[in-house]
Design a protein around this motif. Structure first.
Motif, mmCIF file in Angstrom:
data_model
loop_
_atom_site.group_PDB
_atom_site.id
_atom_site.type_symbol
_atom_site.label_atom_id
_atom_site.label_comp_id
_atom_site.label_asym_id
_atom_site.label_seq_id
_atom_site.Cartn_x
_atom_site.Cartn_y
_atom_site.Cartn_z
ATOM 1 N N GLU A 156 1.083 4.081 -3.053
ATOM 2 C CA GLU A 156 0.773 5.491 -2.783
ATOM 3 C C GLU A 156 1.914 6.403 -3.235
ATOM 4 O O GLU A 156 1.681 7.454 -3.854
ATOM 5 C CB GLU A 156 0.506 5.678 -1.290
ATOM 6 N N GLU A 193 -7.549 -1.214 -1.372
ATOM 7 C CA GLU A 193 -8.940 -0.792 -1.168
ATOM 8 C C GLU A 193 -9.048 0.714 -0.950
ATOM 9 O O GLU A 193 -9.896 1.383 -1.527
ATOM 10 C CB GLU A 193 -9.539 -1.549 0.021
ATOM 11 N N THR A 194 -8.190 1.228 -0.126
ATOM 12 C CA THR A 194 -8.198 2.676 0.149
ATOM 13 C C THR A 194 -6.773 3.198 0.190
ATOM 14 O O THR A 194 -5.871 2.536 0.695
ATOM 15 C CB THR A 194 -8.868 2.990 1.505
ATOM 16 N N TYR A 195 -6.599 4.395 -0.354
ATOM 17 C CA TYR A 195 -5.292 5.049 -0.301
ATOM 18 C C TYR A 195 -5.367 6.214 0.668
ATOM 19 O O TYR A 195 -6.396 6.876 0.783
ATOM 20 C CB TYR A 195 -4.900 5.570 -1.685
ATOM 21 N N ASP A 196 -4.269 6.440 1.343
ATOM 22 C CA ASP A 196 -4.191 7.578 2.256
ATOM 23 C C ASP A 196 -2.944 8.381 1.901
ATOM 24 O O ASP A 196 -1.852 8.115 2.393
ATOM 25 C CB ASP A 196 -4.133 7.109 3.714
ATOM 26 N N LYS A 218 0.831 -1.200 0.000
ATOM 27 C CA LYS A 218 0.000 0.000 0.000
ATOM 28 C C LYS A 218 0.872 1.260 0.000
ATOM 29 O O LYS A 218 0.621 2.219 -0.741
ATOM 30 C CB LYS A 218 -0.916 -0.006 1.220
#
Length: 489
Positions: A85, A202-205, A81
């Motif tokens: 990013e 699923e989600t990026y920060d 992840k």
């Protein structure tokens, strides 16, 4: 995933650093004689300019990525992840930078006159996005990096001898330098699938990365002011020939700095890991060894190449480059200064999330360098740029030392100052006697051969005496290395 020992990683990185010494020793004498100072200056200027664009394209990811990935390297999902990013952020900044780069080359007459050279360097900038060397450094995969680096360098060496034969081939040489630095990047990207997944998370920060990335970018920007701006300012204020002289002096300094800072590259991910796991004792033990290494290795290299600057330039660059001798002598103290600031900034402050302090020090150095360049380059040309660089590096180190004054008191106790100083004094006397007593002018040899013989003999004497004195006085680091060797026997 296997994590090798620091000793293994250092050996691998040392091999890569050694190749960065050996290959320039092969290529630079040839290129300097073929392209001459003017052609060399054109390539050096283009390289310096593209460094600025590359800096904006990559922001602070090359350094921040090592720390960010090292902290989550035990969790493949988090690591994947993080890598995704950082790559997405990098792709956006790369696209914007490419637009600005194309416009700049078209509008600036000096750049437009050499547009082929700048476009080739621009291609290297785009490929740099796929390098992700920060991931391999974080995972301490130095064996792969070393092998890849060596293969590309060998291919580049062959291409250089096959394709570069006259001063007009400077554009071809520029292309080969881009190939040497970026040819392995695609392989790096493909090989990375062994360690991380590129399937969409699923989600990026992105927010957690922006602030530290910008800080590291600011550090890179400020650093570039006094590592590349001198070349650009020298080009516009004094011309390509002075850049050629300065580049010859810088080449020697860069080779030595690469050797001295090779340990720091290896230690950053391990130190970041120790901070994350709160292993304070291991952290400071390793820092102490790093400081001792820099002083033991950096000080004699600085002194020796100040003594033999003329012979070094003659051997590396040949006739027509004597204008590089004084700048080289002036630049040599930066070997030790950069080695020390690499420890105080990159190895102590950065792993502890104190990059703001590193940034403060670099900004101070950058401001000093810019102002000094404005004053000194018109008066002293390449020597002025060299003097400005030395003072800038000193300012950076002093500011960082102020931040770390309490910690450094304990760390510097591990450095055998008196023993190292005594060894340096005796070695310098021996090296000076060789220069005074060895007469090669009547040998009938060419100046290049005379310089090589002088360097070979003086190096054996200087570093031989230095090593013997350190052994006789039982200097801590040298004695530990010898002791480990004897035990293995």
């Amino acid at each position: 995933m296997k994590i090798h020992s620091v000793k293994f990683n250092f050996i691998m990185n040392f091999i890569m650093s050694a190749s960065s010494i050996v290959f320039p020793l092969i290529t630079f004498p040839y290129i300097s004689r073929v392209l001459m100072a003017t052609g060399n200056g054109k390539v050096a200027t283009a390289s310096a300019v593209i460094t600025y664009f590359n800096m904006f394209a990559s922001l602070g990811i090359p350094t921040y990525g090592i720390r960010a990935c090292a902290k989550v390297r035990d969790d493949k999902e988090k690591l994947s992840k993080t890598v995704q990013e950082l790559l997405i952020i990098n792709s956006i900044t790369m696209f914007l930078t490419c637009i600005v780069f194309v416009v700049t080359v078209a509008l600036v007459p000096e750049f437009a006159a050499e547009k082929e050279l700048y476009i080739i360097n621009g291609i290297g900038m785009v490929l740099n996005m796929f390098a992700i060397t920060w991931l391999y450094n974080a995972l301490e995969q130095y064996a792969y990096i070393t092998v890849c680096n060596m293969v590309v360098k060998l291919l580049s060496l062959v291409l250089m001898f096959l394709l570069v034969h006259n001063p007009e081939d400077y554009i071809v040489y520029g292309g080969i330098t881009v190939f040497a630095s970026s040819a392995s990047y695609v392989f790096n990207f493909v090989y990375a699938t062994k360690f991380v997944s590129f399937k969409k998370s699923e989600t990026y920060d992105f927010r957690i990365h922006i602030k530290p990335i910008l800080r590291f970018f600011a550090m890179a920007a400020a650093t570039s002011v006094y590592t590349n701006l001198d070349v650009v300012m020298l080009r516009f204020m004094q011309g390509n020939t002075e850049v050629g002289y300065y580049n010859a002096a810088i080449k020697v300094k860069t080779i030595l700095v690469t050797l001295i800072t090779s340990l720091g590259t290896v230690l950053l991910p391990r130190l970041s890991y120790y901070v994350k796991k709160e292993k304070t004792e291991d952290f400071y033990r390793m820092i102490g060894k790093a400081v001792n290494f820099v002083v033991v290795a950096g000080l004699p290299l600085t002194i020796y190449f100040m003594l033999y600057a003329s012979e070094s330039i003659q051997f590396l660059a040949g006739d027509g480059y004597q204008g590089a001798v004084v700048p080289m002598i002036i630049l040599m103290p930066t070997v030790l200064l950069i080695g020390m600031s690499n420890i105080t900034g990159i190895q102590i402050l950065t792993p502890q999330n104190q990059e703001q302090k590193v940034l403060n020090s670099i900004v101070c150095g950058a401001v000093a360098d810019f102002l000094l360049n404005l004053v000194l380059i018109p008066k002293m040309a390449s020597s002025g740029a060299a003097l400005a660089t030395v003072i800038a590096e000193l300012v950076v180190l002093l500011v960082q030392c102020v931040y770390l004054k309490e910690i450094l008191k304990d760390i510097m106790r591990d450095v055998s100052g008196v023993k190292i100083g005594a060894a340096i004094v005796v070695a310098t006397i021996g090296g000076s006697l060789v220069k005074g007593l060895l007469d090669l002018e009547s040998s009938g040899w060419s100046m290049e051969i005379q310089s090589f013989v002088m360097l070979a003999i003086s190096a054996c004497v200087f570093f031989g005496i230095y090593g013997v004195v350190l052994l006789m006085t039982k200097e801590k680091l040298v004695w530990e290395i010898v002791g480990n060797y004897i035990e293995k026997k």
